[in-house]
Design a protein around this motif. Sequence first.
Motif, PDB file in Angstrom:
ATOM      1  N   GLY A 109       0.767  -1.233   0.000  1.00  0.00           N
ATOM      2  CA  GLY A 109       0.000   0.000   0.000  1.00  0.00           C
ATOM      3  C   GLY A 109       0.793   1.274   0.000  1.00  0.00           C
ATOM      4  N   GLY A 110       2.084   1.205  -0.363  1.00  0.00           N
ATOM      5  CA  GLY A 110       2.892   2.414  -0.435  1.00  0.00           C
ATOM      6  C   GLY A 110       3.159   3.002   0.930  1.00  0.00           C
ATOM      7  N   GLY A 111       2.796   4.272   1.125  1.00  0.00           N
ATOM      8  CA  GLY A 111       3.076   4.961   2.377  1.00  0.00           C
ATOM      9  C   GLY A 111       2.364   4.353   3.570  1.00  0.00           C
ATOM     10  N   ALA A 112       1.273   3.614   3.344  1.00  0.00           N
ATOM     11  CA  ALA A 112       0.571   2.964   4.457  1.00  0.00           C
ATOM     12  C   ALA A 112       1.485   2.000   5.207  1.00  0.00           C
ATOM     13  CB  ALA A 112      -0.659   2.225   3.930  1.00  0.00           C
ATOM     14  N   PHE A 113       2.459   1.430   4.505  1.00  0.00           N
ATOM     15  CA  PHE A 113       3.379   0.472   5.118  1.00  0.00           C
ATOM     16  C   PHE A 113       4.277   1.142   6.156  1.00  0.00           C
ATOM     17  CE2 PHE A 113       7.496  -1.831   5.027  1.00  0.00           C
ATOM     18  CZ  PHE A 113       7.054  -3.066   5.489  1.00  0.00           C
ATOM     19  N   LEU A 114       4.499   2.446   6.027  1.00  0.00           N
ATOM     20  CA  LEU A 114       5.384   3.139   6.968  1.00  0.00           C
ATOM     21  C   LEU A 114       4.821   3.115   8.392  1.00  0.00           C
ATOM     22  CD1 LEU A 114       6.401   6.267   4.860  1.00  0.00           C
ATOM     23  CD2 LEU A 114       7.741   4.204   5.273  1.00  0.00           C
ATOM     24  N   ILE A 115       3.492   3.077   8.537  1.00  0.00           N
ATOM     25  CA  ILE A 115       2.885   3.095   9.876  1.00  0.00           C
ATOM     26  C   ILE A 115       3.228   1.832  10.652  1.00  0.00           C
ATOM     27  CG2 ILE A 115       0.708   3.200  11.161  1.00  0.00           C
ATOM     28  CD1 ILE A 115      -0.391   4.940   8.849  1.00  0.00           C
ATOM     29  N   PRO A 116       2.896   0.620  10.150  1.00  0.00           N
ATOM     30  CA  PRO A 116       3.282  -0.580  10.906  1.00  0.00           C
ATOM     31  C   PRO A 116       4.794  -0.748  11.012  1.00  0.00           C
ATOM     32  CG  PRO A 116       2.395  -1.177   8.762  1.00  0.00           C
ATOM     33  CD  PRO A 116       2.113   0.271   8.953  1.00  0.00           C
ATOM     34  N   TYR A 117       5.526  -0.260  10.008  1.00  0.00           N
ATOM     35  CA  TYR A 117       6.992  -0.406  10.059  1.00  0.00           C
ATOM     36  C   TYR A 117       7.562   0.345  11.258  1.00  0.00           C
ATOM     37  CZ  TYR A 117      11.912   0.179   8.872  1.00  0.00           C
ATOM     38  OH  TYR A 117      13.283   0.203   8.923  1.00  0.00           O
ATOM     39  N   PHE A 118       7.140   1.589  11.466  1.00  0.00           N
ATOM     40  CA  PHE A 118       7.682   2.356  12.580  1.00  0.00           C
ATOM     41  C   PHE A 118       7.123   1.877  13.921  1.00  0.00           C
ATOM     42  CE2 PHE A 118       9.002   5.356   9.270  1.00  0.00           C
ATOM     43  CZ  PHE A 118      10.274   5.672   9.732  1.00  0.00           C
ATOM     44  N   VAL A 119       5.903   1.350  13.934  1.00  0.00           N
ATOM     45  CA  VAL A 119       5.370   0.758  15.167  1.00  0.00           C
ATOM     46  C   VAL A 119       6.224  -0.437  15.580  1.00  0.00           C
ATOM     47  CG1 VAL A 119       3.431  -0.515  16.149  1.00  0.00           C
ATOM     48  CG2 VAL A 119       3.004   1.579  14.840  1.00  0.00           C
ATOM     49  N   MET A 120       6.533  -1.316  14.626  1.00  0.00           N
ATOM     50  CA  MET A 120       7.355  -2.487  14.928  1.00  0.00           C
ATOM     51  C   MET A 120       8.791  -2.098  15.271  1.00  0.00           C
ATOM     52  SD  MET A 120       5.513  -5.096  14.935  1.00  0.00           S
ATOM     53  CE  MET A 120       3.838  -5.540  14.466  1.00  0.00           C
ATOM     54  N   LEU A 121       9.269  -1.035  14.651  1.00  0.00           N
ATOM     55  CA  LEU A 121      10.620  -0.569  14.979  1.00  0.00           C
ATOM     56  C   LEU A 121      10.706  -0.146  16.439  1.00  0.00           C
ATOM     57  CD1 LEU A 121      13.480   0.319  13.888  1.00  0.00           C
ATOM     58  CD2 LEU A 121      12.459   2.588  13.585  1.00  0.00           C
ATOM     59  N   VAL A 122       9.700   0.603  16.906  1.00  0.00           N
ATOM     60  CA  VAL A 122       9.713   1.107  18.285  1.00  0.00           C
ATOM     61  C   VAL A 122       9.478  -0.013  19.291  1.00  0.00           C
ATOM     62  CG1 VAL A 122       8.487   2.608  19.914  1.00  0.00           C
ATOM     63  CG2 VAL A 122       9.043   3.432  17.618  1.00  0.00           C
ATOM     64  N   PHE A 148       2.481   7.767  -4.631  1.00  0.00           N
ATOM     65  CA  PHE A 148       2.168   6.381  -4.288  1.00  0.00           C
ATOM     66  C   PHE A 148       2.904   5.983  -3.010  1.00  0.00           C
ATOM     67  CE2 PHE A 148       2.960   1.790  -4.518  1.00  0.00           C
ATOM     68  CZ  PHE A 148       1.674   1.322  -4.733  1.00  0.00           C
ATOM     69  N   TYR A 149       4.082   6.552  -2.824  1.00  0.00           N
ATOM     70  CA  TYR A 149       4.920   6.216  -1.662  1.00  0.00           C
ATOM     71  C   TYR A 149       4.421   6.878  -0.384  1.00  0.00           C
ATOM     72  CZ  TYR A 149       9.273   5.638   1.022  1.00  0.00           C
ATOM     73  OH  TYR A 149      10.208   5.314   1.971  1.00  0.00           O
ATOM     74  N   ILE A 150       4.105   8.170  -0.435  1.00  0.00           N
ATOM     75  CA  ILE A 150       3.704   8.857   0.803  1.00  0.00           C
ATOM     76  C   ILE A 150       2.473   9.732   0.634  1.00  0.00           C
ATOM     77  CG2 ILE A 150       6.036   8.940   1.767  1.00  0.00           C
ATOM     78  CD1 ILE A 150       6.069  11.939   0.880  1.00  0.00           C
ATOM     79  N   GLY A 151       1.887   9.780  -0.543  1.00  0.00           N
ATOM     80  CA  GLY A 151       0.812  10.735  -0.786  1.00  0.00           C
ATOM     81  C   GLY A 151      -0.562  10.133  -0.882  1.00  0.00           C
ATOM     82  N   SER A 152      -1.377  10.756  -1.692  1.00  0.00           N
ATOM     83  CA  SER A 152      -2.800  10.423  -1.779  1.00  0.00           C
ATOM     84  C   SER A 152      -3.049   9.044  -2.373  1.00  0.00           C
ATOM     85  CB  SER A 152      -3.518  11.489  -2.618  1.00  0.00           C
ATOM     86  OG  SER A 152      -2.947  11.564  -3.923  1.00  0.00           O
ATOM     87  N   GLN A 153      -2.079   8.484  -3.093  1.00  0.00           N
ATOM     88  CA  GLN A 153      -2.286   7.178  -3.716  1.00  0.00           C
ATOM     89  C   GLN A 153      -1.988   6.014  -2.778  1.00  0.00           C
ATOM     90  OE1 GLN A 153      -0.743   6.687  -7.733  1.00  0.00           O
ATOM     91  NE2 GLN A 153      -0.642   8.891  -8.016  1.00  0.00           N
ATOM     92  N   SER A 154      -1.532   6.305  -1.543  1.00  0.00           N
ATOM     93  CA  SER A 154      -1.283   5.238  -0.564  1.00  0.00           C
ATOM     94  C   SER A 154      -2.588   4.528  -0.220  1.00  0.00           C
ATOM     95  CB  SER A 154      -0.647   5.811   0.704  1.00  0.00           C
ATOM     96  OG  SER A 154       0.591   6.417   0.421  1.00  0.00           O
ATOM     97  N   ASN A 155      -2.513   3.220  -0.083  1.00  0.00           N
ATOM     98  CA  ASN A 155      -3.703   2.414   0.188  1.00  0.00           C
ATOM     99  C   ASN A 155      -3.792   2.118   1.688  1.00  0.00           C
ATOM    100  OD1 ASN A 155      -5.864   0.709   0.155  1.00  0.00           O
ATOM    101  ND2 ASN A 155      -4.907  -0.895  -1.059  1.00  0.00           N
ATOM    102  N   LEU A 156      -4.472   3.007   2.432  1.00  0.00           N
ATOM    103  CA  LEU A 156      -4.548   2.858   3.886  1.00  0.00           C
ATOM    104  C   LEU A 156      -5.398   1.678   4.323  1.00  0.00           C
ATOM    105  CD1 LEU A 156      -4.906   6.619   4.912  1.00  0.00           C
ATOM    106  CD2 LEU A 156      -2.865   5.187   5.056  1.00  0.00           C
TER     107      LEU A 156
END
Length: 589
Positions: A25-38, A239-247
């Motif tokens: 899902g592009g930028g949506a992946f950054l949310i779980p990634y940083f949660v798991m990092l912390v 697609f990476y961080i903007g409106s095209q991210s699949n939340l």
Amino acid sequence: MLSTIGYAVGLGNIWRFPYLAYKNGGGAFLIPYFVMLVLTGIPLFFLESAFGQFCSQGPINIWRSVPILQGVGVGMVMVTLIVSIYYNIIIAYSLYYMFASFQFPLPWSSCLSLPDSNCSTTPQVYCNVSGVLVTNGTQENTSCPSSDTITVPMQSPSEQYWDRVALQRSSGLDETGPVVWHLALCLLLSSLIVAAALIRGIKSSGKVVYFTATFPYVVILILLIRGVTLEGARDGIEFYIGSQSNLTKLTEAQVWKDAATQTFYSLSIGWGGVMTLASYNTFHNNMFKDAFVVTLTNAGTSVLAGFAIFSILGHMAHFQQVPIEKVVKAEFGLAFIAYPDALSKLPISPLWSILFFFMLLTVGLDSQFAGIEVITTCLLDAFPQIFKSKRALLTVAISSVLYLLGLPCVTRAGIYWVTLIDGFVAGWVLLVLALLEIIGVCYIYGGNRFIKDIEMMIGKKSFLFWLWWRACWFFITPCLIVVILIWSLVSLESPSYSGVQLPEWGLAVGWCMTVFILLLVPIVAVYKLMKAEGSPWKRLKSLCSPAEEWHPYLDIHRGERYSEQRICLRMSHKTEPEANVNVISSSWL
């Protein structure tokens, strides 16, 4: 510090992270990634760094703290050994592409005249008119309804070069074929580079890493600046961080599993390398600060590489007139198919291509340096009298063995072997080893005892300072690992490459590697129980208590807690039947 950053920042940041972001899902992946990092990445990295620095030992001898779990250390070394084979192959691929880039035009910039080739620089689109397929060209006079449009999949020039020239890929693992000699020679050169860099140990690799750990950032920034100036780059970044991210992807368990495994993979948790490199730190080095610097640098590198790569992917999608989701086909495709394709379209394309593959070479070498150092350190710790004066010979021998073990991976079926190793060894096996590690340190050795050991190195800290780390080490991190492990096993799929499924005997080999690594833990535990003295309960208690050799390496750092008199008193108590009855339960607190 640079060696640890070089070990943690590797190919997983440059090619694996952007692929997973694209897939999930592009930028949506950054949310779980940083949660798991912390919640898992930083706590475990801090734990491994402190563990290795305290006793200045490798991942096997470090388990003198909990002798019954010494098999965890052996398993980590085996993971590193097997993954080092596969990393050596990727370095060989990078070397080959770097050498091939010294041509103009680049050899993958146009289709080659090869038999049975379906290569094309543009997608072949046909229109189904009354059951007859006609070419849907410019369609000047008529338009074809989208429901009647048929797109025939074609190989791009870079994909054709990767499959037919670089790999000379066979139809499957069953068709091994001969050794691909240009890859075998690149593999030999890779082994020679690693051996030469490590011939004098961590000091020589530490000098090399000044360049190898910093150069990738220069190249990433150059490619990012160039990428964002290309036509269509904005679509890729959106697609990476903007409106095209699949939340909506955030509701899928697979996304969270991928985020966790990427955290383990990129930080190299559970491989033994973090402990090994930390063992070379001075005793009072602030590993707490180091843990934050390395983990956040790792995450920042992943995000930065994502910007560079997605800007290029946006340009490729614009050029090919296809959605961004259809540009990337496989994990390896991002580095060795999609990126070369984009680089071939840039001005002075050989220069950009040389820089990119030299960057892949340096980040691969960084991780390989630490992997070889893990194996070397363990052998030196186990047999100091034999190998201490022959370190150079030992390094050359290990590099030679890795070269010979890597030869099956440079046959025509080699890419399937690489996929097999990556799928079975570099995945959920790390989750099991990390779970056993945190259970051993926090629940058997004792979380409070471990915190006192850390305070011997970095000084006293407040209760509030340790509150978060206690919560992570005792509850949050192990619970998350268990959940992720269960999801991994429930949704486990057989690895495949480019749609080619591995044969049953290949999957059996993969499971044998996995089972062999995990069986080392109970085998070593049973062996130590048999060698111990006393009743079964007394043997178990003694093996769940730190060994006499567990202490800081230098006498000056042992203090009162690990003085010789204190150790002798503790060991004398072990001979008394009534002593240490609550050693396991009390160490939980």
